[in-house]
Motif scaffolding. Structure first.
Motif, short mmCIF file in Angstrom:
data_model
loop_
_atom_site.label_atom_id
_atom_site.label_comp_id
_atom_site.label_asym_id
_atom_site.label_seq_id
_atom_site.Cartn_x
_atom_site.Cartn_y
_atom_site.Cartn_z
N SER A 105 -8.01 -7.13 1.64
CA SER A 105 -8.21 -6.18 2.43
C SER A 105 -7.10 -5.23 3.06
O SER A 105 -7.34 -4.08 3.24
CB SER A 105 -8.76 -6.91 3.98
OG SER A 105 -9.96 -7.45 3.97
N THR A 106 -6.21 -5.79 2.84
CA THR A 106 -4.74 -4.87 3.17
C THR A 106 -4.63 -3.81 2.34
O THR A 106 -4.32 -2.79 2.20
CB THR A 106 -3.45 -5.74 3.54
OG1 THR A 106 -3.76 -6.48 4.69
CG2 THR A 106 -2.32 -5.04 3.64
N LEU A 107 -4.87 -4.40 0.72
CA LEU A 107 -4.56 -3.50 -0.37
C LEU A 107 -5.52 -2.55 -0.39
O LEU A 107 -5.15 -1.39 -0.55
CB LEU A 107 -4.69 -4.52 -1.58
CG LEU A 107 -4.34 -3.66 -2.75
CD1 LEU A 107 -3.13 -3.14 -2.85
CD2 LEU A 107 -4.43 -4.59 -4.01
N LEU A 108 -6.74 -2.90 -0.04
CA LEU A 108 -7.78 -1.62 -0.11
C LEU A 108 -7.62 -0.52 1.07
O LEU A 108 -7.65 0.52 0.85
CB LEU A 108 -9.09 -2.18 0.40
CG LEU A 108 -10.36 -1.48 0.14
CD1 LEU A 108 -10.62 -0.67 -1.12
CD2 LEU A 108 -11.46 -2.13 0.67
N GLU A 120 1.52 1.50 -5.56
CA GLU A 120 2.54 0.72 -6.38
C GLU A 120 3.96 0.45 -5.64
O GLU A 120 4.41 -0.75 -5.72
CB GLU A 120 2.78 1.68 -7.64
CG GLU A 120 1.90 1.98 -8.50
CD GLU A 120 1.44 0.98 -9.68
OE1 GLU A 120 2.49 0.77 -10.65
OE2 GLU A 120 0.70 -0.04 -9.37
N ASN A 121 4.17 1.51 -4.80
CA ASN A 121 5.47 1.30 -3.94
C ASN A 121 5.24 0.17 -2.88
O ASN A 121 6.14 -0.73 -2.67
CB ASN A 121 6.19 2.58 -3.39
CG ASN A 121 6.69 3.50 -4.27
OD1 ASN A 121 7.12 3.04 -5.59
ND2 ASN A 121 6.80 4.76 -4.21
N PHE A 122 4.17 0.07 -2.28
CA PHE A 122 3.79 -0.81 -1.30
C PHE A 122 3.94 -2.17 -2.16
O PHE A 122 4.45 -3.34 -1.42
CB PHE A 122 2.39 -0.53 -0.94
CG PHE A 122 1.59 -1.80 -0.09
CD1 PHE A 122 2.12 -1.92 1.31
CD2 PHE A 122 0.93 -2.65 -0.53
CE1 PHE A 122 1.68 -2.79 2.25
CE2 PHE A 122 0.31 -3.67 0.30
CZ PHE A 122 0.69 -3.64 1.53
N HIS A 181 5.83 -7.47 -1.86
CA HIS A 181 5.67 -8.50 -2.48
C HIS A 181 4.18 -9.22 -2.17
O HIS A 181 4.20 -10.29 -1.93
CB HIS A 181 6.58 -9.45 -2.22
CG HIS A 181 8.20 -8.83 -2.60
ND1 HIS A 181 8.45 -8.69 -3.82
CD2 HIS A 181 8.96 -8.29 -1.64
CE1 HIS A 181 9.81 -8.37 -3.72
NE2 HIS A 181 10.19 -8.01 -2.27
N VAL A 182 3.13 -8.48 -2.19
CA VAL A 182 1.91 -8.93 -1.80
C VAL A 182 1.48 -10.10 -2.76
O VAL A 182 1.68 -10.19 -3.89
CB VAL A 182 0.93 -7.66 -1.80
CG1 VAL A 182 -0.44 -8.23 -1.79
CG2 VAL A 182 1.28 -6.73 -0.95
#
Length: 185
Positions: free
Chosen positions: A144-147, A161-163, A168-169
């Protein structure tokens, strides 16, 4: 006195049937994540690709944890085939949206397994699933966070990409995870 093998062979329950099916669900999720990773790799997004290659291994390991549990409990294991995976996407959002839905679906499957184990009085099976239930909370939250990050990036995938590098997801590890047949990859 002769040994009665039938008394030693565990009864194959509805829970065990669903658990066996979950092996296939986990392998299918693993393959879908490979397809997503390859799509990101082909689009020169190495951090997103690495994230999904790692997710693929996690799902494979989950399948093998279930296999080990079944073997440890004397249940004959059959490795199922998997359905086709989706390989084509029109934007970076689509594969992540697919991954989020996949994690939600797996969560429902694990909840059904836990309910079935409880209904059948299989307390060992119910206990085995506790780690998977916690894992799914983390997986859905992470996807959910990635979306959300993809949406906020407004098309600039270098921010995504930087996130992934910065946060470190998915690097939390699998503390307390069940043993996987053949070992964790």
């Amino acid at each position: 006195m002769a040994l009665d093998v039938k008394k030693l062979t565990p009864r194959k329950s509805r829970f065990h049937e669903l658990l066996q099916a979950q092996v296939g669900n986990e392998f299918a999720a693993s393959q879908q994540y490979v397809a997503v990773a390859v799509w990101f790799d082909n689009n020169d997004l190495p951090r997103l690709a690495a994230h999904f290659y790692k997710q693929s291994l996690e799902e494979r390991n989950h399948a093998m944890m279930i296999v080990q549990h079944l073997m440890d409990n004397g249940i004959q294991v059959t490795i199922p085939g998997i359905p086709e995976v989706r390989n084509d996407f029109n934007s970076a959002r689509e594969p992540i949206e697919l991954a989020l839905q996949q994690e939600k679906d797996v969560t429902e499957q694990i909840v059904t397994l836990a309910k079935t184990a409880r209904d059948e009085g299989d307390y060992i099976g119910e206990q085995f699933l506790q780690w998977f239930l916690s894992e799914q909370v983390e997986e859905v939250a992470s996807m959910s966070t990635l979306l959300t990050v993809v949406d906020r990036a407004e098309g600039n995938l270098f921010h995504v990409e930087n996130f992934l590098v910065r946060e470190h997801v998915g690097d939390e590890g699998d503390a307390g995870a069940p043993r996987a047949a053949g070992g964790v990859l």
